[in-house]
Design a protein around this motif. Structure first.
Motif, PDB file in Angstrom:
ATOM      1  N   ALA A   1       0.969  -1.162   0.189  1.00  0.00           N
ATOM      2  CA  ALA A   1       0.107   0.077  -0.061  1.00  0.00           C
ATOM      3  C   ALA A   1       0.937   1.199  -0.047  1.00  0.00           C
ATOM      4  CB  ALA A   1      -0.830   0.045   1.324  1.00  0.00           C
ATOM      5  N   LEU A   2       0.665   2.077  -1.051  1.00  0.00           N
ATOM      6  CA  LEU A   2       1.365   3.356  -1.213  1.00  0.00           C
ATOM      7  C   LEU A   2       0.761   4.443  -0.697  1.00  0.00           C
ATOM      8  CD1 LEU A   2       4.102   4.735  -2.610  1.00  0.00           C
ATOM      9  CD2 LEU A   2       2.649   4.973  -4.685  1.00  0.00           C
ATOM     10  N   PRO A   3       1.152   5.242   0.225  1.00  0.00           N
ATOM     11  CA  PRO A   3       0.388   6.305   0.786  1.00  0.00           C
ATOM     12  C   PRO A   3       0.312   7.329  -0.140  1.00  0.00           C
ATOM     13  CG  PRO A   3       2.916   6.262   1.539  1.00  0.00           C
ATOM     14  CD  PRO A   3       2.692   5.072   0.912  1.00  0.00           C
ATOM     15  N   GLN A   4      -0.869   7.751  -0.253  1.00  0.00           N
ATOM     16  CA  GLN A   4      -1.176   8.864  -1.197  1.00  0.00           C
ATOM     17  C   GLN A   4      -0.976  10.290  -0.477  1.00  0.00           C
ATOM     18  OE1 GLN A   4      -5.128   9.018  -2.727  1.00  0.00           O
ATOM     19  NE2 GLN A   4      -4.619  10.565  -4.116  1.00  0.00           N
ATOM     20  N   VAL A   5      -0.024  11.190  -0.814  1.00  0.00           N
ATOM     21  CA  VAL A   5       0.681  12.135  -0.101  1.00  0.00           C
ATOM     22  C   VAL A   5       0.350  13.457  -1.051  1.00  0.00           C
ATOM     23  CG1 VAL A   5       2.276  13.337   1.300  1.00  0.00           C
ATOM     24  CG2 VAL A   5       2.107  10.999   1.243  1.00  0.00           C
ATOM     25  N   LEU A   6      -0.348  14.303  -0.603  1.00  0.00           N
ATOM     26  CA  LEU A   6      -0.564  15.564  -1.404  1.00  0.00           C
ATOM     27  C   LEU A   6       0.512  16.813  -0.900  1.00  0.00           C
ATOM     28  CD1 LEU A   6      -2.450  16.911  -3.236  1.00  0.00           C
ATOM     29  CD2 LEU A   6      -3.614  17.918  -1.370  1.00  0.00           C
ATOM     30  N   GLN A   7       1.534  16.485  -1.748  1.00  0.00           N
ATOM     31  CA  GLN A   7       2.737  17.497  -1.454  1.00  0.00           C
ATOM     32  C   GLN A   7       2.921  18.250  -2.559  1.00  0.00           C
ATOM     33  OE1 GLN A   7       5.570  14.376   1.000  1.00  0.00           O
ATOM     34  NE2 GLN A   7       6.554  16.187   0.234  1.00  0.00           N
ATOM     35  N   PRO A   8       3.646  19.511  -2.465  1.00  0.00           N
ATOM     36  CA  PRO A   8       4.010  19.969  -1.116  1.00  0.00           C
ATOM     37  C   PRO A   8       2.839  20.624  -0.312  1.00  0.00           C
ATOM     38  CG  PRO A   8       4.475  21.569  -2.751  1.00  0.00           C
ATOM     39  CD  PRO A   8       3.806  20.483  -3.581  1.00  0.00           C
ATOM     40  N   PHE A   9       3.072  20.230   1.050  1.00  0.00           N
ATOM     41  CA  PHE A   9       2.143  20.841   2.089  1.00  0.00           C
ATOM     42  C   PHE A   9       1.979  22.235   1.869  1.00  0.00           C
ATOM     43  CE2 PHE A   9       3.174  16.518   3.801  1.00  0.00           C
ATOM     44  CZ  PHE A   9       2.294  15.974   3.612  1.00  0.00           C
ATOM     45  N   ALA A  10       0.747  22.858   1.998  1.00  0.00           N
ATOM     46  CA  ALA A  10       0.687  24.152   2.012  1.00  0.00           C
ATOM     47  C   ALA A  10       0.954  25.080   3.255  1.00  0.00           C
ATOM     48  CB  ALA A  10      -0.905  24.573   1.729  1.00  0.00           C
ATOM     49  N   LEU A  11       1.041  24.367   4.482  1.00  0.00           N
ATOM     50  CA  LEU A  11       1.309  25.022   5.761  1.00  0.00           C
ATOM     51  C   LEU A  11       2.309  23.953   6.439  1.00  0.00           C
ATOM     52  CD1 LEU A  11      -2.096  26.347   6.749  1.00  0.00           C
ATOM     53  CD2 LEU A  11      -0.049  27.520   5.940  1.00  0.00           C
ATOM     54  N   PRO A  12       3.047  24.403   7.620  1.00  0.00           N
ATOM     55  CA  PRO A  12       3.764  23.424   8.251  1.00  0.00           C
ATOM     56  C   PRO A  12       3.361  22.392   9.086  1.00  0.00           C
ATOM     57  CG  PRO A  12       4.309  25.802   8.705  1.00  0.00           C
ATOM     58  CD  PRO A  12       2.940  26.074   7.851  1.00  0.00           C
ATOM     59  N   ALA A  13       3.876  21.520   9.606  1.00  0.00           N
ATOM     60  CA  ALA A  13       3.495  20.216  10.209  1.00  0.00           C
ATOM     61  C   ALA A  13       2.765  20.789  11.616  1.00  0.00           C
ATOM     62  CB  ALA A  13       4.389  19.208  10.542  1.00  0.00           C
ATOM     63  N   GLY A  14       1.792  20.285  11.902  1.00  0.00           N
ATOM     64  CA  GLY A  14       1.153  20.631  13.374  1.00  0.00           C
ATOM     65  C   GLY A  14       1.513  19.407  14.355  1.00  0.00           C
ATOM     66  N   GLY A  15       1.196  19.828  15.537  1.00  0.00           N
ATOM     67  CA  GLY A  15       1.467  18.688  16.733  1.00  0.00           C
ATOM     68  C   GLY A  15       1.880  19.327  17.932  1.00  0.00           C
ATOM     69  N   ASN A  16       1.530  18.845  18.872  1.00  0.00           N
ATOM     70  CA  ASN A  16       1.788  19.507  20.379  1.00  0.00           C
ATOM     71  C   ASN A  16       1.122  20.630  20.857  1.00  0.00           C
ATOM     72  OD1 ASN A  16       3.776  17.110  20.863  1.00  0.00           O
ATOM     73  ND2 ASN A  16       5.362  18.184  19.611  1.00  0.00           N
ATOM     74  N   ASP A  17      -0.105  20.539  20.167  1.00  0.00           N
ATOM     75  CA  ASP A  17      -0.773  21.913  20.250  1.00  0.00           C
ATOM     76  C   ASP A  17      -2.374  21.585  20.642  1.00  0.00           C
ATOM     77  OD1 ASP A  17      -1.570  20.456  17.874  1.00  0.00           O
ATOM     78  OD2 ASP A  17      -1.080  22.340  16.678  1.00  0.00           O
ATOM     79  N   LEU A  18      -2.359  20.700  21.951  1.00  0.00           N
ATOM     80  CA  LEU A  18      -3.728  20.371  22.036  1.00  0.00           C
ATOM     81  C   LEU A  18      -4.680  21.262  22.449  1.00  0.00           C
ATOM     82  CD1 LEU A  18      -2.823  17.128  24.227  1.00  0.00           C
ATOM     83  CD2 LEU A  18      -3.469  17.262  21.928  1.00  0.00           C
ATOM     84  N   GLY A  19      -4.146  22.396  23.200  1.00  0.00           N
ATOM     85  CA  GLY A  19      -4.931  23.528  23.575  1.00  0.00           C
ATOM     86  C   GLY A  19      -5.711  24.348  22.360  1.00  0.00           C
ATOM     87  N   ASN A  20      -5.199  24.288  21.188  1.00  0.00           N
ATOM     88  CA  ASN A  20      -5.680  24.612  20.048  1.00  0.00           C
ATOM     89  C   ASN A  20      -6.708  24.005  19.211  1.00  0.00           C
ATOM     90  OD1 ASN A  20      -3.855  27.059  20.121  1.00  0.00           O
ATOM     91  ND2 ASN A  20      -2.499  25.873  18.986  1.00  0.00           N
ATOM     92  N   ARG A  21      -7.025  22.895  19.735  1.00  0.00           N
ATOM     93  CA  ARG A  21      -7.875  22.006  18.843  1.00  0.00           C
ATOM     94  C   ARG A  21      -9.244  21.686  19.900  1.00  0.00           C
ATOM     95  NH1 ARG A  21      -5.308  19.487  14.894  1.00  0.00           N
ATOM     96  NH2 ARG A  21      -2.856  19.801  14.902  1.00  0.00           N
ATOM     97  N   THR A  22      -9.934  22.681  19.618  1.00  0.00           N
ATOM     98  CA  THR A  22     -11.268  22.837  20.160  1.00  0.00           C
ATOM     99  C   THR A  22     -12.453  22.150  19.472  1.00  0.00           C
ATOM    100  OG1 THR A  22     -11.643  25.024  19.257  1.00  0.00           O
ATOM    101  CG2 THR A  22     -10.512  24.973  21.376  1.00  0.00           C
ATOM    102  N   ASN A  23     -12.284  22.275  18.200  1.00  0.00           N
ATOM    103  CA  ASN A  23     -13.431  21.443  17.290  1.00  0.00           C
ATOM    104  C   ASN A  23     -13.226  19.879  17.492  1.00  0.00           C
ATOM    105  OD1 ASN A  23     -14.022  23.992  16.331  1.00  0.00           O
ATOM    106  ND2 ASN A  23     -12.950  23.755  14.558  1.00  0.00           N
ATOM    107  N   LEU A  24     -14.817  19.357  17.624  1.00  0.00           N
ATOM    108  CA  LEU A  24     -14.526  17.863  17.790  1.00  0.00           C
ATOM    109  C   LEU A  24     -13.953  17.017  16.382  1.00  0.00           C
ATOM    110  CD1 LEU A  24     -15.227  15.232  19.371  1.00  0.00           C
ATOM    111  CD2 LEU A  24     -17.737  15.481  18.621  1.00  0.00           C
ATOM    112  N   GLY A  25     -14.802  17.406  15.346  1.00  0.00           N
ATOM    113  CA  GLY A  25     -14.389  16.654  14.216  1.00  0.00           C
ATOM    114  C   GLY A  25     -14.650  17.523  12.946  1.00  0.00           C
ATOM    115  N   PHE A  26     -13.876  17.250  11.690  1.00  0.00           N
ATOM    116  CA  PHE A  26     -14.016  17.938  10.535  1.00  0.00           C
ATOM    117  C   PHE A  26     -13.910  17.176   9.193  1.00  0.00           C
ATOM    118  CE2 PHE A  26     -11.012  19.976   7.350  1.00  0.00           C
ATOM    119  CZ  PHE A  26     -12.065  20.823   6.884  1.00  0.00           C
TER     120      PHE A  26
END
Length: 408
Positions: free
Chosen positions: A225-250
């Motif tokens: 299984a080859l991962p389908q990756v949409l590169q280049p990414f438009a914005l930097p990688a996210g992570g370690n930012d739990l406080g900003n994630r207030t929406n349940l699902g998208f």
């Protein structure tokens, strides 16, 4: 008789003396052992050389590169090192590089994984010019490039058939294993369709594809299984930012599959799930779609026209825990990664209880999933030239695992 008795006294005395000496020696020896034992109890034990097994466990526990996201961290680490040292791939040189073979048309877009692999394999240490040293043979056909030139499906099938048959007649390598040590790469469904004219290619060779669905002939122990990756990414990688994630699902996308139609119909008016019937228009603002990933805990990833979706790797990159809503999906690197440690995997029938399931995940569990998600980001990133543990190396590792069982 009287004269003999005095002569016996020295013998008896000697025996007693000998017995006494032996008894004394035994007492002293016992005392010595007792003293040594007591000392050994008080002093720290001597350091012993750890066994190979203990060494592996110690390394894996202290090395943050090999956490719980892997099924078997120790085995993966050892095999990866061996792969980098020994694995060799021969690329067939035939074909016109200016038309249909060798290199796809671009390294961007949702089928860029195919292009990156073609480029990476050529600039990597795995390539060999000597076919006798090769563990596997790469058939460098880019159906994506053919599609870009407007080639019809019927003509693609003929082109692929003629090309592969020419390799079989010109070189001896296919016939040694009936193609079991050959592979081709395609990240577009046209690549799967274009090979339909060669049943033995589909059956025998290793298919590295972005649409690894069990119900369309994908064979997990053979294919990759080859991962389908949409590169280049438009914005930097996210992570370690739990406080900003207030929406349940998208989720926002086109309704081009049954599961997406149901998802939009059931949840598009919900106040806690951000579900849009269509992709967010650029007119609403700059990179609005990508920025939604930063603010959301769980990003819904239903299958589209194919079982796979580039939204999964988008979610991983932006730090939004993917919720995979697809049946029959063999996830990329499933032999290596434990997807349940950094995603939520649901059957399509679970779409009706989607909000209840997501709200039922404790905060501590979400934090663990998010933390692990950050750790796997490097595995779903293409680079040129390739770097250790990136998407290219993970695909090569999957091929390495399969070549080891091909022995004729």
């Amino acid at each position: 008789m009287l004269a003999a008795k005095p002569a016996q006294l020295p013998a008896t005395s000697s025996i007693c003396t000998l017995r006494g000496s032996l008894l004394t020696l035994a007492v002293l020896t016992l005392a010595s052992f007792t003293v040594l034992s007591l000392k050994s109890l008080r002093s720290p034990p001597l350091q012993q050389q750890p066994s190979a097994r203990n060494t592996l466990i110690a390394v894996s526990k202290s090395d943050e590169e090999f956490p719980e996201i892997y099924h078997t961290p120790e085995i993966f680490k050892l095999n990866y090192v061996e792969m980098e040292k020994k694995f060799k791939v021969y690329i067939y040189p035939d074909g016109d590089p200016n038309t249909f073979y060798q290199t796809p048309r671009k390294l961007t877009g949702k089928y860029s994984s195919e292009g990156y692999f073609f480029q990476n394999i050529r600039e990597s240490r795995f390539r060999t010019e000597d076919p006798d040293q090769a563990d596997l043979f790469f058939i460098p056909i880019s159906c994506h490039k053919m599609r870009g030139k407007g080639t019809s499906y019927e003509n693609m099938t003929i082109i692929v058939k003629d090309y592969v048959e020419s390799l079989i007649s010109k070189y001896p390598y296919w016939n040694r294993t009936l193609g079991a040590d050959h592979f081709f790469v395609t990240c577009h469904d046209v690549g799967v369709r274009a090979t339909e004219g060669l049943p033995f290619l589909v059956k025998n060779s290793i298919r590295v594809v972005c649409s690894p669905s069990y119900d369309v002939g994908f064979i997990p122990h053979k294919d990759v299984a080859l991962p389908q990756v949409l590169q280049p990414f438009a914005l930097p990688a996210g992570g370690n930012d739990l406080g900003n994630r207030t929406n349940l699902g998208f989720w926002a996308g086109h309704r081009n599959s049954k599961i997406r139609v149901i998802l939009a119909r059931v949840w598009e008016n919900d106040t806690e799930l951000d579900i849009s019937n269509n992709r967010i228009s650029r007119a609403t603002g700059h990179l609005v779609y990508q920025k939604r990933f930063y603010r959301t805990k769980f990003c819904i990833c239903p299958g589209g026209s194919q079982v796979n979706s580039a939204r999964i790797t988008d979610s991983i990159h932006y730090g939004c825990v993917p919720v995979i809503l697809s049946d029959y999906y063999d996830l990329p690197f499933n032999d290596i990664l434990d997807w349940r440690k950094f995603t939520v995997i649901l059957r399509e029938k679970d779409v009706y209880q989607l909000k209840q399931i997501l709200k039922g995940i404790p905060d501590a569990e979400f934090a663990r999933l998010h933390k692990n998600l950050v750790k796997v980001q490097k595995h779903f990133q293409w680079n040129t030239p390739p770097v250790q543990y990136d998407a290219f190396h993970m695909v090569m590792y999957e091929l390495w695992l399969r070549h080891r069982v091909i022995k004729y």
